[in-house]
Design a protein around this motif. Structure first.
Motif, PDB file in Angstrom:
ATOM      1  N   HIS A  58       0.846  -1.201   0.000  1.00 29.95           N
ATOM      2  CA  HIS A  58       0.000   0.000   0.000  1.00 29.95           C
ATOM      3  C   HIS A  58       0.874   1.240   0.000  1.00 29.95           C
ATOM      4  CE1 HIS A  58       0.755  -0.587   4.297  1.00 29.95           C
ATOM      5  NE2 HIS A  58       0.222   0.592   4.590  1.00 29.95           N
ATOM      6  N   HIS A  59       0.239   2.408  -0.129  1.00 36.66           N
ATOM      7  CA  HIS A  59       1.000   3.616  -0.433  1.00 36.66           C
ATOM      8  C   HIS A  59       1.699   4.273   0.748  1.00 36.66           C
ATOM      9  CE1 HIS A  59      -1.605   6.817   1.317  1.00 36.66           C
ATOM     10  NE2 HIS A  59      -2.565   5.919   1.156  1.00 36.66           N
ATOM     11  N   HIS A  60       1.387   3.903   1.983  1.00 37.62           N
ATOM     12  CA  HIS A  60       1.967   4.615   3.129  1.00 37.62           C
ATOM     13  C   HIS A  60       3.496   4.675   3.051  1.00 37.62           C
ATOM     14  CE1 HIS A  60      -1.862   3.973   5.756  1.00 37.62           C
ATOM     15  NE2 HIS A  60      -1.928   5.086   5.035  1.00 37.62           N
ATOM     16  N   ARG A  61       4.027   5.817   3.509  1.00 39.85           N
ATOM     17  CA  ARG A  61       5.459   6.074   3.395  1.00 39.85           C
ATOM     18  C   ARG A  61       6.319   5.016   4.082  1.00 39.85           C
ATOM     19  NH1 ARG A  61       8.313   8.920  -0.069  1.00 39.85           N
ATOM     20  NH2 ARG A  61       9.877   9.449   1.507  1.00 39.85           N
ATOM     21  N   GLY A  66      11.373   3.705   0.587  1.00 44.70           N
ATOM     22  CA  GLY A  66      12.642   3.309  -0.010  1.00 44.70           C
ATOM     23  C   GLY A  66      12.600   3.164  -1.524  1.00 44.70           C
ATOM     24  N   ASN A  67      11.403   3.281  -2.109  1.00 39.79           N
ATOM     25  CA  ASN A  67      11.307   3.077  -3.572  1.00 39.79           C
ATOM     26  C   ASN A  67      12.270   3.974  -4.337  1.00 39.79           C
ATOM     27  OD1 ASN A  67       9.127   1.437  -2.842  1.00 39.79           O
ATOM     28  ND2 ASN A  67       7.789   2.185  -4.479  1.00 39.79           N
ATOM     29  N   GLU A  68      12.252   5.258  -3.997  1.00 40.28           N
ATOM     30  CA  GLU A  68      13.041   6.228  -4.759  1.00 40.28           C
ATOM     31  C   GLU A  68      14.535   5.879  -4.703  1.00 40.28           C
ATOM     32  OE1 GLU A  68      12.107  10.268  -3.787  1.00 40.28           O
ATOM     33  OE2 GLU A  68      13.266  11.057  -5.487  1.00 40.28           O
ATOM     34  N   GLY A  69      15.019   5.609  -3.514  1.00 37.76           N
ATOM     35  CA  GLY A  69      16.441   5.283  -3.357  1.00 37.76           C
ATOM     36  C   GLY A  69      16.822   3.992  -4.067  1.00 37.76           C
ATOM     37  N   LEU A  70      15.920   3.013  -4.055  1.00 37.74           N
ATOM     38  CA  LEU A  70      16.213   1.738  -4.721  1.00 37.74           C
ATOM     39  C   LEU A  70      16.220   1.910  -6.234  1.00 37.74           C
ATOM     40  CD1 LEU A  70      14.040  -0.640  -2.510  1.00 37.74           C
ATOM     41  CD2 LEU A  70      16.537  -0.653  -2.694  1.00 37.74           C
ATOM     42  N   LEU A  71      15.381   2.830  -6.726  1.00 32.41           N
ATOM     43  CA  LEU A  71      15.263   3.021  -8.177  1.00 32.41           C
ATOM     44  C   LEU A  71      16.302   3.996  -8.713  1.00 32.41           C
ATOM     45  CD1 LEU A  71      11.358   3.221  -8.320  1.00 32.41           C
ATOM     46  CD2 LEU A  71      12.778   1.363  -9.245  1.00 32.41           C
ATOM     47  N   ALA A  72      17.013   4.671  -7.799  1.00 30.28           N
ATOM     48  CA  ALA A  72      17.941   5.721  -8.230  1.00 30.28           C
ATOM     49  C   ALA A  72      19.026   5.179  -9.151  1.00 30.28           C
ATOM     50  CB  ALA A  72      18.561   6.404  -7.006  1.00 30.28           C
ATOM     51  N   SER A  73      19.514   3.978  -8.875  1.00 29.55           N
ATOM     52  CA  SER A  73      20.652   3.484  -9.658  1.00 29.55           C
ATOM     53  C   SER A  73      20.357   2.174 -10.383  1.00 29.55           C
ATOM     54  CB  SER A  73      21.852   3.299  -8.735  1.00 29.55           C
ATOM     55  OG  SER A  73      21.499   2.423  -7.689  1.00 29.55           O
ATOM     56  N   ARG A  74      19.071   1.761 -10.386  1.00 30.57           N
ATOM     57  CA  ARG A  74      18.740   0.508 -11.082  1.00 30.57           C
ATOM     58  C   ARG A  74      17.274   0.533 -11.487  1.00 30.57           C
ATOM     59  NH1 ARG A  74      19.418   0.314  -6.315  1.00 30.57           N
ATOM     60  NH2 ARG A  74      21.551  -0.419  -6.322  1.00 30.57           N
ATOM     61  N   LEU A  76      13.787  -1.374 -11.688  1.00 32.50           N
ATOM     62  CA  LEU A  76      13.045  -2.476 -11.079  1.00 32.50           C
ATOM     63  C   LEU A  76      11.586  -2.354 -11.479  1.00 32.50           C
ATOM     64  CD1 LEU A  76      14.418  -1.984  -7.434  1.00 32.50           C
ATOM     65  CD2 LEU A  76      15.177  -3.739  -9.053  1.00 32.50           C
ATOM     66  N   ARG A  77      10.919  -3.507 -11.603  1.00 30.84           N
ATOM     67  CA  ARG A  77       9.468  -3.452 -11.739  1.00 30.84           C
ATOM     68  C   ARG A  77       8.908  -3.039 -10.382  1.00 30.84           C
ATOM     69  NH1 ARG A  77      10.616  -9.181 -13.253  1.00 30.84           N
ATOM     70  NH2 ARG A  77       8.757  -9.774 -12.098  1.00 30.84           N
ATOM     71  N   VAL A  78       7.899  -2.172 -10.381  1.00 24.03           N
ATOM     72  CA  VAL A  78       7.286  -1.759  -9.119  1.00 24.03           C
ATOM     73  C   VAL A  78       5.802  -2.078  -9.170  1.00 24.03           C
ATOM     74  CG1 VAL A  78       6.831   0.154  -7.533  1.00 24.03           C
ATOM     75  CG2 VAL A  78       8.985   0.100  -8.833  1.00 24.03           C
ATOM     76  N   TYR A  79       5.379  -2.943  -8.233  1.00 23.18           N
ATOM     77  CA  TYR A  79       3.986  -3.394  -8.189  1.00 23.18           C
ATOM     78  C   TYR A  79       3.233  -2.725  -7.049  1.00 23.18           C
ATOM     79  CZ  TYR A  79       5.503  -7.221 -11.222  1.00 23.18           C
ATOM     80  OH  TYR A  79       6.011  -7.968 -12.262  1.00 23.18           O
ATOM     81  N   GLY A  80       1.968  -2.432  -7.306  1.00 21.95           N
ATOM     82  CA  GLY A  80       1.060  -1.929  -6.287  1.00 21.95           C
ATOM     83  C   GLY A  80      -0.334  -2.035  -6.860  1.00 21.95           C
ATOM     84  N   HIS A  81      -1.354  -1.700  -6.056  1.00 21.12           N
ATOM     85  CA  HIS A  81      -2.704  -1.776  -6.620  1.00 21.12           C
ATOM     86  C   HIS A  81      -2.873  -0.744  -7.723  1.00 21.12           C
ATOM     87  CE1 HIS A  81      -7.168  -1.379  -6.824  1.00 21.12           C
ATOM     88  NE2 HIS A  81      -7.004  -2.693  -6.899  1.00 21.12           N
ATOM     89  N   LYS A  82      -3.610  -1.122  -8.748  1.00 24.37           N
ATOM     90  CA  LYS A  82      -3.743  -0.261  -9.936  1.00 24.37           C
ATOM     91  C   LYS A  82      -4.342   1.111  -9.618  1.00 24.37           C
ATOM     92  CE  LYS A  82      -8.236  -2.138 -11.148  1.00 24.37           C
ATOM     93  NZ  LYS A  82      -9.114  -2.750 -12.126  1.00 24.37           N
ATOM     94  N   ASP A  84      -3.494   2.969  -7.190  1.00 21.77           N
ATOM     95  CA  ASP A  84      -2.522   3.766  -6.439  1.00 21.77           C
ATOM     96  C   ASP A  84      -1.335   4.253  -7.270  1.00 21.77           C
ATOM     97  OD1 ASP A  84      -3.565   4.277  -3.958  1.00 21.77           O
ATOM     98  OD2 ASP A  84      -2.789   2.441  -3.033  1.00 21.77           O
ATOM     99  N   GLN A  85      -1.505   4.276  -8.581  1.00 26.71           N
ATOM    100  CA  GLN A  85      -0.442   4.739  -9.492  1.00 26.71           C
ATOM    101  C   GLN A  85       0.143   6.081  -9.022  1.00 26.71           C
ATOM    102  OE1 GLN A  85      -0.198   2.728 -12.610  1.00 26.71           O
ATOM    103  NE2 GLN A  85       1.852   3.609 -12.589  1.00 26.71           N
ATOM    104  N   ALA A  86      -0.719   6.989  -8.577  1.00 30.23           N
ATOM    105  CA  ALA A  86      -0.265   8.330  -8.199  1.00 30.23           C
ATOM    106  C   ALA A  86       0.327   8.371  -6.789  1.00 30.23           C
ATOM    107  CB  ALA A  86      -1.426   9.322  -8.310  1.00 30.23           C
ATOM    108  N   ARG A  87       0.156   7.299  -6.031  1.00 34.22           N
ATOM    109  CA  ARG A  87       0.584   7.346  -4.624  1.00 34.22           C
ATOM    110  C   ARG A  87       1.745   6.409  -4.311  1.00 34.22           C
ATOM    111  NH1 ARG A  87      -4.669   7.409  -0.736  1.00 34.22           N
ATOM    112  NH2 ARG A  87      -5.025   5.266  -1.482  1.00 34.22           N
TER     113      ARG A  87
END
Ligand code: ZN
Ligand code: FE
Length: 259
Positions: A58-61, A66-74, A76-82, A84-87
């Motif tokens: 779910h979208h809670h911080r 950590g999504n942003e930091g994990l995606l910074a240098s690689r 990755l597929r990121v899954y969540g409920h459809k 919550d695209q904006a969250r």
């Protein structure tokens, strides 16, 4: 003949759990609910695995921070409920009830379980359920965005899972949850025994997650609306409450909010 899977629990922030799921055949890994990036990256390096995806419940911080930091240098597929695209930061794959996800050769089924938030999902890999803040060990999440009806429907979906399914939730809340459970069902012997066991584990600083679905069915007050003792506790605290499943669930949730 399941493909073998390794689950690494990562304590994050104050009381969150993130998880690293590794397909042992391919050494590909998914990260469930990275609250923060640095400890997750350290664990990925230690395990020498290849991260391929983030699974957000779910979208809670405290589950996506950590999504942003994990995606910074690689990538990755990121899954969540459809919904919550904006969250959910970086979401690439919006999923819904019944969808299937593959991590290496591991397969997961998605459950849509709103109530804590409107876009909450769980991921079931074989007998391992990653359910975020919907079902906690001995508790359930607060109703921030959903109704008691919605949350009860979501919990019923999880209740239908087999007894040996392991519940990997998003927080180490078991001891406090059991203290509340004891207040509404003090004569449940299985509950009292679990409380003693969990107090001992916590006194030694050990994790109480996962638990089994069997333990949850026997001791989690949010799954026990049929219990006469819980119904009597509801009646004592809220004399006007009805005693149908939604009313009992809603009353227990209210009592826990005020505990
Ligand atoms: Zn949450
Ligand atoms: Fe949380």
């Amino acid at each position: 003949n399941h493909t073998s899977m390794k689950i690494i629990q990562i304590p994050l922030l104050r009381d969150n759990y993130g998880y690293l799921l590794v397909c042992e055949k391919t050494q590909q890994a998914a990260i469930v609910d990275p609250s923060e990036a640095v400890p997750v990256l350290r664990r990925i390096e230690q395990a020498a695995v290849t991260p391929v995806a983030i699974l957000n419940t779910h979208h809670h911080r405290d589950h996506t921070g950590g999504n942003e930091g994990l995606l910074a240098s690689r990538q990755l597929r990121v899954y969540g409920h459809k919904s919550d695209q904006a969250r959910v930061f970086g979401m690439t794959h919006g999923v819904d009830e019944g969808d299937e996800i593959e991590i290496g050769e591991l397969k997961s089924k998605v459950f849509f379980i709103p109530g804590h938030t409107t876009g909450h999902v769980a991921y079931l890999f074989e007998d391992n359920l990653f359910c975020g803040d919907t079902l906690f060990t001995a508790g359930c999440g607060r109703l921030f965005e959903g109704t008691p009806e919605q949350m009860l429907g979501s919990l019923k979906k999880l209740l239908a899972l087999a007894d040996d399914v392991k519940v990997y939730c998003g927080h180490e809340y078991t001891e406090n949850n059991l203290r509340f459970a004891m207040s509404v069902e003090p004569n449940n012997a299985k509950l009292a025994a679990r409380y003693e066991q969990v107090k001992n584990l916590r006194a030694r600083g050990q994790s109480t997650v996962p638990a089994t679905m069997a333990e949850e069915k026997q001791t989690n007050p949010f799954l026990r609306w049929e219990s006469k003792e819980i119904q009597a506790s509801v009646k004592a605290a809220m004399p006007d409450s009805r005693l149908d499943p939604v009313a009992v669930f809603a009353a227990v949730r209210k009592m826990k909010d005020a505990f």
